[in-house]
Design an enzyme around this catalytic site. Sequence first.
Site, PDB file in Angstrom:
ATOM      1  N   SER A   1      48.786  37.772  47.379  1.00 42.55           N
ATOM      2  CA  SER A   1      47.616  38.396  46.767  1.00 42.55           C
ATOM      3  C   SER A   1      46.858  39.281  47.734  1.00 42.55           C
ATOM      4  CB  SER A   1      46.676  37.313  46.233  1.00 42.55           C
ATOM      5  OG  SER A   1      46.351  36.401  47.255  1.00 42.55           O
TER       6      SER A   1
ATOM      7  N   THR B   1      42.091  37.155  46.893  1.00 41.68           N
ATOM      8  CA  THR B   1      41.375  37.983  47.852  1.00 41.68           C
ATOM      9  C   THR B   1      41.071  37.174  49.089  1.00 41.68           C
ATOM     10  OG1 THR B   1      40.276  39.149  46.052  1.00 41.68           O
ATOM     11  CG2 THR B   1      39.222  39.286  48.212  1.00 41.68           C
TER      12      THR B   1
ATOM     13  N   THR C   1      42.572  42.802  49.511  1.00 39.35           N
ATOM     14  CA  THR C   1      43.331  42.215  48.397  1.00 39.35           C
ATOM     15  C   THR C   1      44.381  43.185  47.864  1.00 39.35           C
ATOM     16  OG1 THR C   1      43.052  41.124  46.240  1.00 39.35           O
ATOM     17  CG2 THR C   1      41.786  43.099  46.589  1.00 39.35           C
TER      18      THR C   1
ATOM     19  N   ARG D   1      43.880  50.567  38.307  1.00 38.35           N
ATOM     20  CA  ARG D   1      42.766  49.611  38.189  1.00 38.35           C
ATOM     21  C   ARG D   1      42.191  49.279  39.581  1.00 38.35           C
ATOM     22  NH1 ARG D   1      41.643  44.247  40.377  1.00 38.35           N
ATOM     23  NH2 ARG D   1      40.303  43.167  38.919  1.00 38.35           N
TER      24      ARG D   1
ATOM     25  N   THR E   1      35.629  36.383  45.424  1.00 50.74           N
ATOM     26  CA  THR E   1      37.047  36.308  45.072  1.00 50.74           C
ATOM     27  C   THR E   1      37.136  36.000  43.582  1.00 50.74           C
ATOM     28  OG1 THR E   1      39.149  35.207  45.548  1.00 50.74           O
ATOM     29  CG2 THR E   1      37.174  33.863  45.696  1.00 50.74           C
ATOM     30  N   GLY E   2      38.254  36.320  42.993  1.00 47.35           N
ATOM     31  CA  GLY E   2      38.430  36.034  41.573  1.00 47.35           C
ATOM     32  C   GLY E   2      38.433  37.297  40.734  1.00 47.35           C
TER      33      GLY E   2
HETATM   34  N1  GLY Z   1      38.869  40.065  43.304  1.00 49.91           N
HETATM   35  C1  GLY Z   1      39.942  40.929  43.406  1.00 49.91           C
HETATM   36  C2  GLY Z   1      40.172  41.770  42.231  1.00 49.91           C
HETATM   37  O1  GLY Z   1      39.696  41.490  41.153  1.00 49.91           O
HETATM   38  O2  GLY Z   1      40.841  42.757  42.373  1.00 49.91           O
END
Ligand code: GLY
Length: 344
Positions: free
Chosen positions: A95, A197, A215, A225, A248-249
Amino acid sequence: MPAMNLKKRQVMKRSDFLKLMSGAAAVAAIEPAFASGTASSVVSNEPVEPVSIATWRFGLETTKLAHQHLLQGGTALDATEIGVKLCEADPKERSVGLGGRPDRDGHVTLDACCMDHLGNVGSVAGVEDVVHVSSLARAVMEKTPHVMLVGEGARQFAQEMGFPLQDLLVPESKAEWEKWKEKSDYKPVINIENHDTIGQLSRDTEGRLAGFCTTSGMAFKMRGRVGDSPLIGPGLYVDGEVGAATATGHGEEVIRVVGSYRVVAEMEKGFSPHEACKRAVEKIYAFFKRREAGIQDTQIGFIALDKNGRVGGYALRPGFQYAVVRGFTPNAEPALVDVEALLP
Ligand code: GLY
């Protein structure tokens, strides 16, 4: 204690240090005098206690490395960058950096940002073929008149700066992507594909704060995106007079509330790092309810470090962990902390 550049600076009183060591649960929800840094600080020649905190289990290695650098008198910015680069270079971490999961078209695109105690910022998004996008973000900060470069322009800048280019798609991620294509069902697995992340924050022996966030973003995201991680405010925020936070998330949800800035703003009001993270998660949850949006595929976690060295974290769901290490012991082992969550 290693040799350090000693000069007058603000350090904690012993009573505050003991309060910090008693853990987040024992810390009062709001402590204006402590957070303001006026009533509880004294001028001292002692070095400030170094601290490094990072998201997820991979933070055990990255905080340990950063802490070793801090103990040698390294800056928070250098130490944190050294830490997150370890994770970026690890092809087993799916990730972040090399080995990151690709977008739905099979391209690995990386995002990163950094910020220091003075408010210097740098960011890159949607970068292909560059492993150390954290260093690229720092190069944007230090070597350009801008704060953010994206896509092909960021890659071109990396080339100009001498960053090596390489294919970031490892066979394991390629196989996962090929399996995903069979259904092309966009339902990220919580704490796995959303486990996405590394955000790391450090305080150095001069009391300076810095943070990095890096990330590969959501697995199998739409091409183009961008999530929260390269965005100063949502993914990372540092105010050298207050504290630092990172997220994170599920980036879309973090962006909606400008998450990391919100955590720092709550600390500025006097809330502890733990309580500040909790309040940001509660705001995200309130937005879900207001929008009557589905929350079942979502995980969000924040970590925070205040200027006095207190740390905290909070998540939407169980499963989020952070690593933290502090103090003056060489080769100190970081602790892994299971973060309290809003939902069961
Ligand atoms: N938190 C990383 C992302 O949504 O790309």
